[in-house]
Design a protein around this motif. Structure first.
Motif, PDB file in Angstrom:
ATOM      1  N   ASN A   1       0.852  -1.203   0.000  1.00 15.39           N
ATOM      2  CA  ASN A   1       0.000   0.000   0.000  1.00 15.39           C
ATOM      3  C   ASN A   1       0.883   1.246   0.000  1.00 15.39           C
ATOM      4  N   ASP A   2       1.407   1.549  -1.164  1.00 10.96           N
ATOM      5  CA  ASP A   2       2.283   2.708  -1.280  1.00 10.96           C
ATOM      6  C   ASP A   2       1.676   3.801  -2.135  1.00 10.96           C
ATOM      7  N   ASN A   3       0.395   3.672  -2.427  1.00  8.44           N
ATOM      8  CA  ASN A   3      -0.275   4.696  -3.222  1.00  8.44           C
ATOM      9  C   ASN A   3      -1.560   5.128  -2.513  1.00  8.44           C
ATOM     10  N   ALA A   4      -1.702   6.416  -2.273  1.00  8.77           N
ATOM     11  CA  ALA A   4      -2.920   6.965  -1.679  1.00  8.77           C
ATOM     12  C   ALA A   4      -3.968   7.143  -2.760  1.00  8.77           C
TER      13      ALA A   4
ATOM     14  N   ASP B   1      -7.428   4.329  -6.701  1.00 11.06           N
ATOM     15  CA  ASP B   1      -6.207   3.936  -6.007  1.00 11.06           C
ATOM     16  C   ASP B   1      -5.474   2.950  -6.904  1.00 11.06           C
TER      17      ASP B   1
ATOM     18  N   ASP C   1      -3.220   0.918  -6.119  1.00 13.17           N
ATOM     19  CA  ASP C   1      -2.983  -0.365  -5.471  1.00 13.17           C
ATOM     20  C   ASP C   1      -4.118  -1.308  -5.815  1.00 13.17           C
TER      21      ASP C   1
ATOM     22  N   ASN D   1      -5.868  -2.850  -0.502  1.00 15.64           N
ATOM     23  CA  ASN D   1      -5.208  -1.545  -0.565  1.00 15.64           C
ATOM     24  C   ASN D   1      -5.859  -0.607  -1.576  1.00 15.64           C
TER      25      ASN D   1
ATOM     26  N   THR E   1     -10.339   7.279   1.820  1.00 14.02           N
ATOM     27  CA  THR E   1      -9.349   6.477   2.549  1.00 14.02           C
ATOM     28  C   THR E   1      -9.360   5.067   1.987  1.00 14.02           C
ATOM     29  N   ASP E   2      -8.136   4.521   1.655  1.00 10.51           N
ATOM     30  CA  ASP E   2      -8.072   3.147   1.169  1.00 10.51           C
ATOM     31  C   ASP E   2      -7.976   2.191   2.344  1.00 10.51           C
TER      32      ASP E   2
ATOM     33  N   LEU F   1      -4.216   4.911   3.854  1.00  3.46           N
ATOM     34  CA  LEU F   1      -3.812   6.130   3.164  1.00  3.46           C
ATOM     35  C   LEU F   1      -5.056   6.860   2.684  1.00  3.46           C
ATOM     36  N   SER F   2      -4.984   8.199   2.663  1.00  8.90           N
ATOM     37  CA  SER F   2      -6.173   8.974   2.317  1.00  8.90           C
ATOM     38  C   SER F   2      -5.786  10.171   1.475  1.00  8.90           C
ATOM     39  N   ALA F   3      -6.842  10.748   0.871  1.00 10.07           N
ATOM     40  CA  ALA F   3      -6.696  11.970   0.097  1.00 10.07           C
ATOM     41  C   ALA F   3      -7.925  12.835   0.350  1.00 10.07           C
TER      42      ALA F   3
END
Length: 661
Positions: free
Chosen positions: A81-84, A113, A115, A119, A167-168, A172-174
């Motif tokens: 999970n490296d992508n928001a 997302d 991911d 994720n 939020t995933d 992670l969120s945006a």
């Protein structure tokens, strides 16, 4: 890899084909027979950029010509999970009518997302709003659809700025912003706000004089907020635009108060909505006259009342004057006027409010010093020249119960206090004295009543409630104390009542000739110090002298009795012993001579009363004296009563007959 050759013909190097930026080959030997090869990761992998990596690993020996061997390597990159999440737009804009019902869909936000799997699962929610509360909106957490939870109001807020967070599954969120613009509908009528208004107007006002300045506004927008103003049919007034939404109400011709003293003007403001909404404002314009009328008081004179001991600046009343004129010519100002122009106001304790005519008393007044004040109040208008009128104001001071009664008689400051004399023979209703008191107040505050507060014997005296006369309630008895002390309460009829006390003393006398002795004896009770000691010594000396005199007198009488014993005969034992012997146990005298000694108390005089001897015709008998025998008895020490000497034989004289001899 393995090479059967040895020496320089064995494997000498490894390489990757095609070369890539992620992997490299490391070749070396730990010993002559122990060689190793390692695939080294040179750069971090990114699944979203390249999910798989494939290349060939080539082993080359050192022979001539060199020989090589190849193997294929396929690497699969696993997701982390490296992508928001990423919204499709950073700012979403939507428009909603202000009368849109609850549940209406505003818009939907979308985020993605890169991911995969958990994720890449996205949930939507409101973040903290920027200056707005999202309470009017709700968002679907799965679809991102935003709906209304209550109607919006364009006049309260023209737009709403929301913050939505995606939020995933990995945390992670945006955030994106949503701007909701409220579309206005014509639901507000125009507003007319008056900035200035001049009324009354002088009848000589020039044409173009501004009567009122007002502004119009509409909380709606667009055509709904465009306003037009109109004045109903008036020939003397008109509306004139001033600046932007400001309008002036002005005169267009001269005014005449004698024809019309008041104008009622109606201004109508309407917007351009569909249907249009309107607002009306009414202006009442009075026309003022020239100053040709003096003020007139509503009373020819004023009488006001104030209680004494008033608080400073107490309001006691008001004067009022009216002027037939209007405007400044009718504005009345009040002030204190001197009786003559060269004099100052007669009383500095009274003040008049110049605006409303309220009359104040500036300091406390005392009814006992001043009971009435008269001042002259003037009312003047503001015309040019000013006109004025005068009126007399009479201020009457009302008495308060602020003075306690003052006892005039009996005097309370005399030392020693005077004593009232009352004979022992006085009957009920006997006037002992009269308490006289006065009160400096007036009216019911000076009505005095008298009450017996304390007394040595409360049942002996009565006090007249209105007259203050102290009289005997019952006849005087010998059991009553010689000196009686009374405290009379004098109370006025005020609210609350005030009181004073009068202390007096009375002497109960058998005879007014005993005044000197009684007064001297009783006065010693109240004196103190050395004078009391001297009086006690004097009394002791006089008492001893009296006792010595009494003893000498008794001794003298006893000696005379002994002399008479030899010259007088007594009853014989035959007829005297029977009666006297029986009486002896009862305390009577068994001797031939009987004396009665009576000492009175409480009168200051002592009296001896001697009974005459009983001398019946009896045979002479010898009377023994001296050492005494069984037949001889002493005189009893107690008093002798008439019963003690009463004979049993009826032939003998009685005690009354005996005393009459």
């Amino acid at each position: 890899a393995r090479d059967l050759d040895v020496g320089s013909n064995s494997i000498q190097a490894y390489s990757i084909a095609p070369e890539n930026e992620y992997f490299a080959v490391s070749f070396g030997s730990r010993s002559e027979d122990d060689k190793y090869i390692e695939l080294v990761l040179e750069k971090a992998l990114d699944r979203e950029e390249q999910a798989e990596v494939a290349f060939s690993l080539i082993a080359t020996d050192g022979g001539s010509p060199p020989r090589s061997g190849t193997t294929q390597i396929h690497i699969v990159v696993l997701d982390v999970n490296d992508n928001a999440p990423i919204f499709t737009q950073e700012l979403y804009i939507a428009q909603v009518l202000e009368n849109a019902p609850e549940g209406s869909v505003v818009l939907s936000v979308v985020a993605s997302d890169r991911d995969v799997g958990v994720n890449g699962d996205i949930a939507y929610q409101f973040s903290q709003a920027v200056g707005q509360s999202p309470s009017a909106f709700a968002i679907d957490p799965t679809s991102g659809e935003i709906k209304l939870t209550k109607p919006l109001d364009f006049e309260a807020a023209e737009n709403h700025e929301l913050s939505v967070r995606a939020t995933d599954g990995g945390g992670l969120s945006a955030i994106c912003k949503v701007l909701v613009e409220v579309v206005d509908v014509n639901d507000n009528a125009p507003e007319l706000v008056v900035s200035s208004f001049s009324s009354p107007l002088p009848e000589n006002a020039l044409p173009g004089t501004v009567v009122a300045l007002f502004t119009v506004r509409d909380r709606d927008a667009g055509a709904n907020g465009k306003i037009s103003c109109a004045l109903e049919d008036q020939l003397l007034f008109s509306l004139r635009p001033a600046y932007k939404n400001y309008y002036e109400l002005v005169t267009v011709s001269a005014l005449d108060r004698e024809e019309t003293a008041r104008y009622i003007l109606t201004v109508t403001a309407a917007d351009a909505g569909s249907p249009p909404l309107t607002t009306t404002q009414t202006f009442t314009v009075d026309v003022s006259d020239v100053n040709d009328n003096a003020p007139v008081f509503n009373q020819t004179s004023y009488t006001m009342y104030v209680r004494e001991n008033n608080v400073p600046t107490a309001l006691v009343g008001a004067v009022s004057a009216s002027d037939a004129d209007v405007g400044p010519n009718a504005k009345v100002t009040y002030f204190l006027a001197p009786a003559h122009s060269a004099e100052r106001p007669p009383c500095s304790c009274i003040s008049v409010n110049s605006e409303n005519g309220h009359v104040f008393v500036l300091r406390p007044l005392d009814y006992e010093q001043v009971r009435q004040i008269e001042v002259l109040v003037s009312a003047s208008d503001a015309g040019s020249p000013p006109l004025r009128a005068n009126v007399t104001v009479r201020l009457v001071v009302v008495d308060e119960n602020d003075n306690a009664p003052l006892v005039l008689h009996p005097a309370q400051d005399s030392s020693p206090p005077s004593n009232e004399l009352v004979p022992m023979s006085a009957e009920a209703g006997y006037l002992v004295t009269k308490v006289v008191a006065v009160d400096a107040d007036s009216g019911q505050n000076s009505w005095l009543s008298y009450h017996l507060l304390r007394a040595t014997d409360p049942g002996l005296f009565a006090v007249g409630a209105q007259s203050g006369e102290v009289r005997l309630r019952r006849p005087v008895t010998e059991r009553d104390a010689v000196k009686q002390k009374l405290v009379v309460l004098v109370r006025d009829n005020g609210r609350p009542p005030l009181s004073a006390t009068a202390a007096l003393s009375t002497l109960l006398l058998n005879d007014f000739s005993d005044v000197r002795l009684r007064h001297s004896s009783l006065a010693t009770e109240d004196e103190g110090g050395s004078l009391t000691t001297y009086l006690i010594i004097s009394l002791v000396f006089i008492s001893l002298l009296f006792l010595a005199s009494t003893a000498a007198f008794i001794a003298h009488k006893v000696c005379k009795r002994k002399e008479l014993k030899g010259r007088h005969v007594l009853y014989g034992t035959g007829n005297l012993q029977s009666s006297l012997a029986d009486a002896a146990p009862a305390g009577t005298l068994p001797h031939a001579y009987c004396y009665e000694i009576s000492l009175t108390t409480g009168s200051g005089n002592s009296e001896f009363k001697f009974l005459k001897p009983i001398l019946p015709s009896l045979p002479p008998q010898h009377c023994a004296t001296g050492g005494g025998t069984d037949d001889e008895q002493d005189f009893p020490r107690g008093p002798i009563t008439a019963e003690d000497v009463a004979p049993d034989n009826p032939g003998m004289p009685s005690a009354e007959q005996f005393n009459s001899l």
